[in-house]
Design an enzyme around this catalytic site. Sequence first.
Site, short mmCIF file in Angstrom:
data_model
loop_
_atom_site.label_atom_id
_atom_site.label_comp_id
_atom_site.label_asym_id
_atom_site.label_seq_id
_atom_site.Cartn_x
_atom_site.Cartn_y
_atom_site.Cartn_z
N PHE A 150 0.81 -1.22 0.00
CA PHE A 150 0.00 0.00 0.00
C PHE A 150 0.84 1.27 0.00
O PHE A 150 0.38 2.33 -0.40
CB PHE A 150 -0.94 0.01 1.23
CG PHE A 150 -0.27 0.43 2.51
CD1 PHE A 150 -0.09 1.78 2.80
CD2 PHE A 150 0.21 -0.51 3.42
CE1 PHE A 150 0.55 2.18 3.98
CE2 PHE A 150 0.85 -0.12 4.59
CZ PHE A 150 1.02 1.22 4.86
N LYS A 174 -1.27 -6.88 -9.35
CA LYS A 174 -2.25 -7.01 -8.26
C LYS A 174 -1.87 -5.95 -7.23
O LYS A 174 -1.01 -6.17 -6.38
CB LYS A 174 -2.18 -8.43 -7.67
CG LYS A 174 -3.43 -8.94 -6.97
CD LYS A 174 -3.91 -8.07 -5.84
CE LYS A 174 -3.12 -8.19 -4.57
NZ LYS A 174 -3.51 -7.18 -3.54
N GLU A 177 -4.98 -3.64 -1.96
CA GLU A 177 -6.42 -3.36 -1.90
C GLU A 177 -6.72 -2.09 -1.09
O GLU A 177 -7.84 -1.61 -1.06
CB GLU A 177 -7.19 -4.57 -1.34
CG GLU A 177 -6.83 -5.01 0.07
CD GLU A 177 -5.64 -5.98 0.13
OE1 GLU A 177 -4.63 -5.74 -0.57
OE2 GLU A 177 -5.70 -6.95 0.91
N ARG A 178 -5.69 -1.53 -0.41
CA ARG A 178 -5.92 -0.28 0.36
C ARG A 178 -5.98 0.92 -0.57
O ARG A 178 -6.70 1.87 -0.32
CB ARG A 178 -4.79 -0.03 1.35
CG ARG A 178 -4.37 -1.22 2.15
CD ARG A 178 -4.86 -1.14 3.59
NE ARG A 178 -4.60 -2.42 4.22
CZ ARG A 178 -5.42 -3.48 4.17
NH1 ARG A 178 -6.58 -3.42 3.55
NH2 ARG A 178 -5.09 -4.62 4.75
N SER A 227 5.27 -7.05 3.26
CA SER A 227 5.83 -7.40 4.56
C SER A 227 6.60 -8.72 4.48
O SER A 227 6.34 -9.56 3.59
CB SER A 227 4.70 -7.49 5.58
OG SER A 227 3.77 -8.45 5.15
N CYS A 282 9.55 1.77 3.26
CA CYS A 282 10.46 0.66 3.57
C CYS A 282 11.86 1.19 3.82
O CYS A 282 12.70 0.50 4.37
CB CYS A 282 10.48 -0.34 2.45
SG CYS A 282 11.07 0.38 0.93
N GLU A 383 9.18 -4.31 12.86
CA GLU A 383 8.90 -3.16 12.00
C GLU A 383 7.57 -2.54 12.45
O GLU A 383 6.54 -3.22 12.49
CB GLU A 383 8.77 -3.63 10.55
CG GLU A 383 8.53 -2.49 9.59
CD GLU A 383 8.37 -2.95 8.14
OE1 GLU A 383 7.69 -3.97 7.90
OE2 GLU A 383 8.91 -2.28 7.25
P1 NAD Z 1 1.45 -6.63 2.97
O1 NAD Z 1 2.48 -7.70 3.02
O2 NAD Z 1 0.35 -6.67 3.95
O3 NAD Z 1 0.74 -6.64 1.52
C1 NAD Z 1 1.48 -6.61 0.33
C2 NAD Z 1 0.68 -7.30 -0.77
O4 NAD Z 1 0.47 -8.67 -0.42
C3 NAD Z 1 -0.70 -6.70 -1.00
O5 NAD Z 1 -0.93 -6.64 -2.38
C4 NAD Z 1 -1.64 -7.67 -0.30
O6 NAD Z 1 -2.90 -7.75 -0.92
C5 NAD Z 1 -0.92 -9.00 -0.40
N1 NAD Z 1 -1.14 -9.87 0.76
C6 NAD Z 1 -1.35 -9.48 2.05
N2 NAD Z 1 -1.48 -10.57 2.84
C7 NAD Z 1 -1.34 -11.65 2.05
C8 NAD Z 1 -1.36 -13.06 2.29
N3 NAD Z 1 -1.55 -13.56 3.51
N4 NAD Z 1 -1.19 -13.88 1.24
C9 NAD Z 1 -0.98 -13.40 0.00
N5 NAD Z 1 -0.95 -12.07 -0.28
C10 NAD Z 1 -1.13 -11.21 0.73
O7 NAD Z 1 2.24 -5.24 3.01
P2 NAD Z 1 1.63 -3.78 3.13
O8 NAD Z 1 1.10 -3.56 4.49
O9 NAD Z 1 0.75 -3.48 1.98
O10 NAD Z 1 2.95 -2.90 2.92
C11 NAD Z 1 3.84 -2.57 3.94
C12 NAD Z 1 5.01 -3.53 3.97
O11 NAD Z 1 5.71 -3.51 2.73
C13 NAD Z 1 6.06 -3.14 5.01
O12 NAD Z 1 6.51 -4.30 5.66
C14 NAD Z 1 7.18 -2.51 4.19
O13 NAD Z 1 8.47 -2.57 4.77
C15 NAD Z 1 7.10 -3.34 2.97
N6 NAD Z 1 7.74 -2.68 1.84
C16 NAD Z 1 8.97 -3.13 1.47
C17 NAD Z 1 9.64 -2.51 0.43
C18 NAD Z 1 11.00 -2.99 0.00
O14 NAD Z 1 11.50 -2.53 -0.99
N7 NAD Z 1 11.62 -3.92 0.71
C19 NAD Z 1 9.05 -1.43 -0.24
C20 NAD Z 1 7.78 -1.00 0.16
C21 NAD Z 1 7.14 -1.65 1.21
#
Ligand code: NAD
Length: 498
Positions: A150, A174, A177-178, A227, A282, A383
């Site tokens: 998101f 994909k 969804e937020r 994450s 991140c 985090e």
């Molecule tokens: P998230 O992991 O909750 O969601 C990321 C994506 O995965 C979304 O599209 C979501 O729909 C999907 N998803 C969520 N739960 C899932 C599951 N159980 N099974 C399959 N798919 C699932 O992350 P978020 O809250 O949207 O974003 C924040 C996180 O992203 C933080 O941990 C941040 O550090 C990380 N991030 C990392 C980088 C990097 O370059 N390393 C860059 C941006 C964000």
Amino acid sequence: MDRQINHWIDGKVEIGESGHYGDVFDPSTGMVQAKVSLANADEVNKAVKNSLKSFETWSATPPLKRARVMFKFRELLENNLKDLAKIVTSEHGKILTDAEGSIIRGMEVVEFSAGIPHLLKGEYTEQVGNGIDSWSTRQPLGVCAGITPFNFPAMVPMWMFPVAIACGNTFILKPSERDPSFGIKMAELLKEAGLPDGVFNVVNGDKEAVNALLNHDDVVAVSFVGSTPVAEHIYKTGTAKNKRVQALGGAKNHMVVMPDADMDQATDALMGAAYGSAGERCMAVSVAVAVGNAGDELIDKLSPRVRSLKIGPGNDPESEMGPLVTDAHRSKVEAFIGKGVEEGAALIVDGRGLKLQGYENGFYTGGTLFDNVTKEMSIYREEIFGPVLSVVRARNYAEAAELINEHEFGNGAAIFTQDGDVAREFSNKVKIGMVGVNVPIPVPLAFHSFGGWKRSMFGDHHMHGLEGVRFYTRYKVITSRWPTGIREGANFVMPTTD
Ligand code: NAD
């Protein structure tokens, strides 16, 4: 409220029919502003089928023509920058100028991808044997999927699809969804830029859609950012299905402040890196490691600045920091602050319970500053992904470096110092993917590659830059001979040049 955000398949909007929806909020007011269709496996299958069909012609399209779509797309992004930033701010909450910056960073990957004819060039060796030449090429993979978080609804997808598409793949996004609207907007702009239908599809959804993509045999590569637990799941499931996977996860970025650092510069850097985008980056700095006597001065300089942060809606030009993305996320961040207090950290500035006049239902929290945080505490280990900065005291450089190297995450780290020797030692030895020297958020440009180490990344290739080209292509070597005259007959030994 009856606005519905749908999918995009074969060059047009595809109305979601799963009957499942998610709420899309305006974080600045707390109101639901739209509902997003959450795709089921049938809808994902439809997108994959379409992408697979489009791959036949797109992969055979000359790289120069693919590059020209990128040139045009870049122009559209630039011309629409202000409106695009408004889309990001309205669903994510970050301030408009920050949203613009993130789109520009994505645009740079589009610029990089416009050079794809050069990037796909192989190598050629004449006369590897008598009358035999050998050459290499990079070919596209097929249907690639991108699953994005998101916090960067524009930039992170643009780390992936411009490179994937320019290399000749088709791509299914994909989005989170937020904040799903930007994905559809990019599809519209790509179509306007001349991209053939079906080369870029968007399926909105949650884990059901993600798992359908992961389990689909015709999806050959998956790029993920989010994450760490989800990144690990994506990596393990995708690779078990023989897909190529790059999965970037969470972070806990440290900034070491040496006693010889310019303290005003370090304070400015920490303010932006810890509280910019409400800490939802991140590459946010969430730990300041104050070495020797740097700690007291740093806390003295930081605390009034954190107290006076200008917090407000992202579209108010006065705001320095906007709201968090959802109420649930705000509760999680504030619960971490409670835990920090319970575990014995010194709470210098408490951002909890902030109510903004006129925006009482918005998802705001204030800036929080902790001192005397130790490595056993959950606010140090985990985090938080909010505007919470922990100051850890270290006796010397070695202790500071050990903290970073022992942490499970390895995304980014910075050092502020005037000592070149210490800075060089840090850059050389630290177990981190992206390092800053007197630079708090060392985000690489498009022509370098983005990615962390340790549990901040699963897979072998970082994103964009040459790493992106390698990820989205397969290497092939061709050895050829055009025999004239004498035929050698069957040869039963390993051919060598002699
Ligand atoms: P998230 O992991 O909750 O969601 C990321 C994506 O995965 C979304 O599209 C979501 O729909 C999907 N998803 C969520 N739960 C899932 C599951 N159980 N099974 C399959 N798919 C699932 O992350 P978020 O809250 O949207 O974003 C924040 C996180 O992203 C933080 O941990 C941040 O550090 C990380 N991030 C990392 C980088 C990097 O370059 N390393 C860059 C941006 C964000």
